[in-house]
Write an enzyme that holds these catalytic residues in place. Structure first.
Site, mmCIF file in Angstrom:
data_model
loop_
_atom_site.group_PDB
_atom_site.id
_atom_site.type_symbol
_atom_site.label_atom_id
_atom_site.label_comp_id
_atom_site.label_asym_id
_atom_site.label_seq_id
_atom_site.Cartn_x
_atom_site.Cartn_y
_atom_site.Cartn_z
ATOM 1 N N ASP A 10 0.880 -1.167 0.000
ATOM 2 C CA ASP A 10 0.000 0.000 0.000
ATOM 3 C C ASP A 10 0.914 1.212 0.000
ATOM 4 O O ASP A 10 1.495 1.559 1.024
ATOM 5 C CB ASP A 10 -0.904 -0.024 1.249
ATOM 6 C CG ASP A 10 -1.678 1.287 1.448
ATOM 7 O OD1 ASP A 10 -1.635 2.156 0.556
ATOM 8 O OD2 ASP A 10 -2.316 1.428 2.505
ATOM 9 N N LYS A 70 2.714 11.278 -3.560
ATOM 10 C CA LYS A 70 1.662 10.593 -4.314
ATOM 11 C C LYS A 70 0.728 11.597 -4.997
ATOM 12 O O LYS A 70 0.119 11.298 -6.013
ATOM 13 C CB LYS A 70 0.874 9.708 -3.349
ATOM 14 C CG LYS A 70 -0.105 8.759 -4.004
ATOM 15 C CD LYS A 70 -0.675 7.826 -2.968
ATOM 16 C CE LYS A 70 -1.739 6.908 -3.515
ATOM 17 N NZ LYS A 70 -2.234 5.992 -2.475
ATOM 18 N N GLU A 154 -7.254 0.635 -4.838
ATOM 19 C CA GLU A 154 -7.357 0.549 -3.378
ATOM 20 C C GLU A 154 -8.691 -0.030 -2.876
ATOM 21 O O GLU A 154 -8.674 -0.898 -2.001
ATOM 22 C CB GLU A 154 -7.072 1.920 -2.756
ATOM 23 C CG GLU A 154 -5.586 2.251 -2.861
ATOM 24 C CD GLU A 154 -5.256 3.725 -2.697
ATOM 25 O OE1 GLU A 154 -6.158 4.506 -2.335
ATOM 26 O OE2 GLU A 154 -4.095 4.104 -2.933
ATOM 27 N N ASP A 177 -13.940 5.231 2.040
ATOM 28 C CA ASP A 177 -12.542 5.430 2.439
ATOM 29 C C ASP A 177 -12.303 6.910 2.758
ATOM 30 O O ASP A 177 -12.173 7.736 1.853
ATOM 31 C CB ASP A 177 -11.627 4.947 1.298
ATOM 32 C CG ASP A 177 -10.141 5.089 1.626
ATOM 33 O OD1 ASP A 177 -9.797 5.706 2.654
ATOM 34 O OD2 ASP A 177 -9.319 4.579 0.835
#
Ligand code: AMP
Length: 575
Positions: A10, A70, A154, A177
């Site tokens: 992850d 990211k 994800e 999420d």
């Protein structure tokens, strides 16, 4: 372990985790300090530091400490709204290289824990990541010495973490999420061990950090302190976390109750509602159709979030997994499946935006629609719109708008073919999107069987994830204008073909039609020309006028055919 394992990774915005399947069980691996979570931070000081060590350096060297990279990966510089405190150009590194450092660190943690070399990995990315971002993530893995066996979305990873023990059931699940900086909602379907993402939506600028700021403001106001005081901001996060377990918490002399926090958190949380509704509508499911609602991300530890989700979806959310570890666990399970140490589950994912090409008149022609399950393959046959054309320029587009110019160009291919009359060339265009979301375009001239191919990876336009959201929002906002422009363009192409044909017919028929008939046709033609020349782009009027002109010339067409027949018969001496 006998065969070489595949790592599940992850690669998060703030933290990254790595795991492996050991004796049939997915486990997350800890570093030498016993930490299973590595901060996604790299510090370029005298020595290169990664993880917690890099973060410790941060206060001393903020401009040389890279965090949240990211948010930059796979994008063109300056395209992100997010402004870091560092400048990668000054540091002389790219987002891919920074990500590679984090991945190298995770690889080292795994090799130390497993006491063996590893060279293969599955890496997760947000469902919204486009081709360029997925390709860039894959490249970072390769740079870190890893063969990236799969790029996994994800929510799919989270569903895997929750669903492993229920492989034979058929169910629909939502993954909610809510992390530190971003919010994602996805709807998935699981059927006989096959996962499929039906739809995905979210907001890349919505997370726990926003709540921390709102709470800091509240605290600062009560204590008469400046709201951007770093001590208040950090204190706010700590208070927020404590209030997930306790009814009250204090900062300085101030006592804050859970009710205080919830009052502040309500509007923040409400912002997730529309995305949830949109994802359900895109997926064609109602809340009642969902078997499970899975919570992922640290912010879902808040009781209010759980209550909100329960109300919105009409059922208690499933909280059986650790929200911080579910994605890494899912990546590890997928890695285990690929390496053969867990039983096979097929994974299907979806395209976040439609893929297509530009057609004549500047319109978007969709080949693979948004939310199509990948891997996907689709194609269409195209022909030349004008006579004696000797090549076709194929512009590959991504987006939801009706006009080509409003979508993003991913690349172009030029397909040459022998010149001929209009409609004589035949070019087949095929799109194939692989499981990693990388697009291969094949264009074939069917007359000569010549193929032109193009792979769209890192060279693709950098479609930042918030721009994906914006694109979808705009497609709704401009739907009416766009549709009008499409109908206009189609009607214009038809009118521009019809007008010269009518003129030619009138000239050819000359006196053999009545003055009144000629007059009528001319009037209709003039009307079409007038609408074409006006700036209004009134698609409906143009369509109607073109249709009237077409109707009015029906008798001309019949007469032309009759005359041609007569002439032909006469030539052959039959009349
Ligand atoms: P993630 O990005 O998934 O690691 O989530 C990090 C976010 O979760 C941060 O905004 C944290 O403040 C928040 N968070 C972590 N633990 C808790 C908790 N116990 N209660 C409320 N928020 C939390």
């Amino acid at each position: 372990m006998n065969s070489e394992p595949i790592l599940g990774i992850d690669l998060g915005t703030t933290n990254s985790l790595v795991g492996v399947v050991d004796s049939g069980f997915p486990i997350l691996l800890a570093d030498e300090n016993g930490d299973r979570s590595t901060p996604s931070a790299v510090s370029y000081g005298d020595t290169l530091l990664v993880g917690a060590a890099a973060l410790r350096q941060r206060a001393l060297n903020p401009a040389r400490t890279v965090t949240s990279v990211k948010r930059l990966i796979g994008r063109r510089g300056g395209e992100s709204d997010w402004k870091p405190r560092y400048d990668l150009k000054e540091l002389g590194v790219t987002p891919v290289e920074v990500s590679a450092e984090i991945l190298k660190r995770l690889k080292a943690i795994a090799e130390r824990a497993l006491e063996q070399k590893v060279s293969r990995a599955v890496i997760t990315v947000p469902a919204f990541f486009n081709d360029a971002q997925r390709a860039a993530t894959k490249k970072a893995g390769e740079l870190a010495g890893l063969t990236v066996e799969r790029i996994l979305s994800e929510p799919t990873a989270a569903a895997l973490a929750y669903g492993l023990d229920k492989l034979t059931e058929h169910q629909k699940v939502a993954v909610y999420d809510l992390g530190g900086g971003t919010f994602d909602i996805s709807v998935l379907e699981m059927r006989e061990g096959v996962f499929q993402v039906l739809a995905t939506a979210g907001d890349t600028q919505l997370g726990g950090d926003d709540l921390d700021r709102a709470l800091a403001e509240f605290i600062a106001q009560r204590l008469n302190l400046p709201p951007n005081d770093i001590r208040v901001l950090e204190g706010a996060e700590s208070v927020k976390k404590r209030l997930s377990n306790d009814e009250s918490a204090s900062f300085d002399t101030l006592t804050i109750t859970r009710a205080d926090l919830e009052k502040i958190a309500r509007p923040w949380l409400e912002r997730t509602r529309a995305h949830c509704l949109r994802a359900m509508s895109d997926a064609g499911v109602k809340a009642a159709d969902l078997d499970e609602v899975i919570l992922v991300g640290g912010s879902t530890r808040m009781p209010l979030v759980r209550q909100f989700v329960a109300e919105l979806f009409g059922k208690e959310p499933n909280t059986s997994q650790n929200p911080d570890e579910a994605i890494a666990l899912g990546a590890t399970i997928q890695a285990g499946i690929l390496s053969g140490s867990l039983r096979q589950v097929l994974l299907l994912d979806v395209t976040p935006l439609s893929l297509g090409i530009e057609t004549f008149g500047g319109l978007m022609n969709i080949i693979i629609p948004r939310n199509t399950t990948i891997p996907a393959k689709a194609g269409e046959m195209f022909t030349n719109a004008v006579a004696n054309q000797d090549a076709m320029l194929i512009r590959i587009l991504q987006g939801e708008r009706e006009l080509a110019k409003d979508n993003w160009e991913l690349g172009r291919v030029d397909v040459p073919f022998p010149p001929g009359p209009k409609g004589s060339a035949r070019v087949g265009v095929q799109f194939s999107l692989d499981a990693d979301g990388i697009l291969n375009v094949l264009a074939r001239d069917t007359a000569t069987n010549t193929d032109t191919t193009l792979e769209i990876r890192g060279t693709a336009i950098d479609v930042a994830d918030e721009r994906v959201e914006q694109m979808i929002a705009e497609s709704v906002e401009f739907a009416f204008d766009d549709m009008n422009e499409r109908i206009w363009t189609e009607a214009r192409i038809k009118a521009e073909e019809l007008l010269p044909a009518v003129d030619a017919a009138l000239a050819q028929l000359g006196d053999s039609i009545s003055e009144s008939e000629t007059q009528e046709v001319r009037e209709h033609a003039a009307k079409v020309r007038q609408i074409l020349d006006s700036a209004d782009h009134d698609a409906r009027a143009l369509k109607a006028a073109t249709q009237q002109l077409d109707d009015a010339t029906q008798t001309l067409a019949v007469m032309l055919i009759d005359r041609a027949m007569e002439e032909s018969l006469a030539r052959r001496g039959l009349v």
